[in-house]
Design an enzyme around this catalytic site. Structure first.
Site, PDB file in Angstrom:
ATOM      1  N   CYS A 112       0.839  -1.207   0.000  1.00 14.79           N
ATOM      2  CA  CYS A 112       0.000   0.000   0.000  1.00 14.79           C
ATOM      3  C   CYS A 112       0.870   1.251   0.000  1.00 14.79           C
ATOM      4  O   CYS A 112       1.411   1.651   1.036  1.00 14.79           O
ATOM      5  CB  CYS A 112      -0.927  -0.020   1.210  1.00 14.79           C
ATOM      6  SG  CYS A 112      -1.950   1.455   1.327  1.00 14.79           S
ATOM      7  N   CYS A 167      -0.377   4.117   2.223  1.00 12.95           N
ATOM      8  CA  CYS A 167      -0.130   3.903   3.662  1.00 12.95           C
ATOM      9  C   CYS A 167       1.346   4.125   3.990  1.00 12.95           C
ATOM     10  O   CYS A 167       1.676   4.718   5.010  1.00 12.95           O
ATOM     11  CB  CYS A 167      -0.473   2.473   4.088  1.00 12.95           C
ATOM     12  SG  CYS A 167      -1.983   1.827   3.394  1.00 12.95           S
ATOM     13  N   ASP A 168       2.233   3.609   3.175  1.00 10.43           N
ATOM     14  CA  ASP A 168       3.628   3.493   3.590  1.00 10.43           C
ATOM     15  C   ASP A 168       4.626   4.326   2.778  1.00 10.43           C
ATOM     16  O   ASP A 168       5.808   4.377   3.132  1.00 10.43           O
ATOM     17  CB  ASP A 168       4.054   2.010   3.534  1.00 10.43           C
ATOM     18  CG  ASP A 168       3.218   1.166   4.492  1.00 10.43           C
ATOM     19  OD1 ASP A 168       2.852   1.686   5.567  1.00 10.43           O
ATOM     20  OD2 ASP A 168       2.916   0.001   4.168  1.00 10.43           O
TER      21      ASP A 168
END
Ligand code: NDP
Length: 314
Positions: free
Chosen positions: A138, A141-142
């Site tokens: 992701c 997200c990261d």
């Protein structure tokens, strides 16, 4: 199989942000929800480390800890959280039937499905070893953790194209590994990738092994599948964007799905094609796939269930 049948007003399947949020709202509306967690209690977020994009946690939080907070909040209002997986359902008549662990049958006036989706992985042992320590599925997200660094991303669909351009805004360099000599993504997305100067697309190329120092990712060994020539790329992050699989196998005889298996809900609601059955979170969302959007749709599902029950009793 146990002969005892328990009846509930609201049964929630799944324990990610969608399921727990549905539980918080359903419990506060006095629907006395019972939530079955599934085998992976807490869902996909239990496989991540820091979560920095969920509002309300100004200093970030670890994924598993956040899901424990969600669970505690759902229990605080009386949700019964039970460990177990729903092995089959029968939505042919009301109340709906749900079998847990192939043993226990429950009937439910409303069922909220929040079983989520799984990211597909390449299946390399090193990918597992560094998952959460440089390997991610992701970018939204990261990606932030790799600000100013070099990363690689695998995939050639719309998700990979979108995530590569997202990463390119944060990272010094993005290597995009495409296994064929062409993209699967739409023309507009490909155009965007090819016009982003710090994305280098490497065609006919597959990841063989993610290289690291035991703690963090340091590179990736790749192979050109035409020439069989191997080489190494120096990267700090490795993103896999080869698609997701929604957890919908047990619903296939009953609920409308798209060709990938995502549940189809009526626009602007969480209603499925079966009355009293609602779907929320990633199991019905191939597009946003964020914890906060899943939580939002969990709230919608509980409100839809509550209004459905209220209308039945009118
Ligand atoms: P897709 O299934 O469309 O694409 C998966 C990609 O991963 C393909 O390019 C495939 O390669 C590649 N792949 C699969 N397995 C491997 C492997 N083992 N090694 C290397 N590469 C691999 O998934 P997406 O998640 O990209 O998209 C899912 C759906 O969501 C699509 O319908 C897409 O259009 C839609 N979507 C739309 C967006 C938008 O409109 N903005 C954004 C994101 C998704 P190959 O091509 O060789 O099979």
């Amino acid at each position: 199989m146990s002969t005892e049948i328990e009846h509930v007003e609201c049964l929630i399947i799944g324990s990610g942000p969608a399921g727990y949020t549905a539980a918080i709202y359903a419990a506060r509306a006095d629907l006395k929800p019972i939530l079955y967690t599934g085998m992976e209690m807490g869902g996909q977020l239990t496989q991540t480390t820091d979560v920095d994009n969920f509002p309300g946690y100004p200093n970030g939080i670890m994924g598993p800890e956040m899901m424990e907070d969600f669970k505690n909040q759902a229990e605080r209002f009386g949700t019964q959280v039970r460990f177990g997986y729903v092995s089959s359902v029968d939505f042919s008549a009301k109340p709906h039937k749900v079998v847990v662990d192939e043993m226990k049958t429950l009937t439910a006036d409303t069922v909220i499905i929040a079983t989520g989706a799984k990211a597909k992985w390449l299946g390399l042992p090193s990918e597992q070893q560094y998952n959460g320590f440089g390997v991610s599925a992701c970018a939204v997200c990261d990606g932030f953790f790799f600000k100013g660094q070099k990363v690689a991303i695998v995939g050639a669909g719309d998700t990979a194209a979108e995530e590569a351009t997202y990463l390119a805004k944060l990272c010094e360099k993005v290597y995009m590994l495409v296994r064929r000599d062409e993209f699967r993504a739409s023309k507009a997305m490909v155009h965007r990738v090819l016009n982003t100067p710090n994305i280098e697309v490497i065609y006919n190329t597959e990841a063989q092994e993610i290289l690291g120092n035991g703690k963090n990712v340091k590179g990736v060994r790749v192979i050109n599948n035409q020439t069989q020539q191997e080489s190494e790329l120096e990267v700090d992050g490795f993103f896999v964007a080869i698609g997701h699989k929604p957890n919908t196998e047990i619903f296939k005889d009953w609920l409308d799905m798209d060709e990938t298996g995502y549940l189809i809900t009526q626009p602007g609601s969480t209603k499925t094609n079966i009355e009293g059955v609602f779907a929320c979170g990633d199991v019905q969302d191939s597009y946003y796939r964020q914890a906060i959007t899943a939580a939002g749709s969990g709230c919608m599902a509980a409100l839809d269930a509550e209004r459905y029950l209220a209308a039945l009793n009118d």
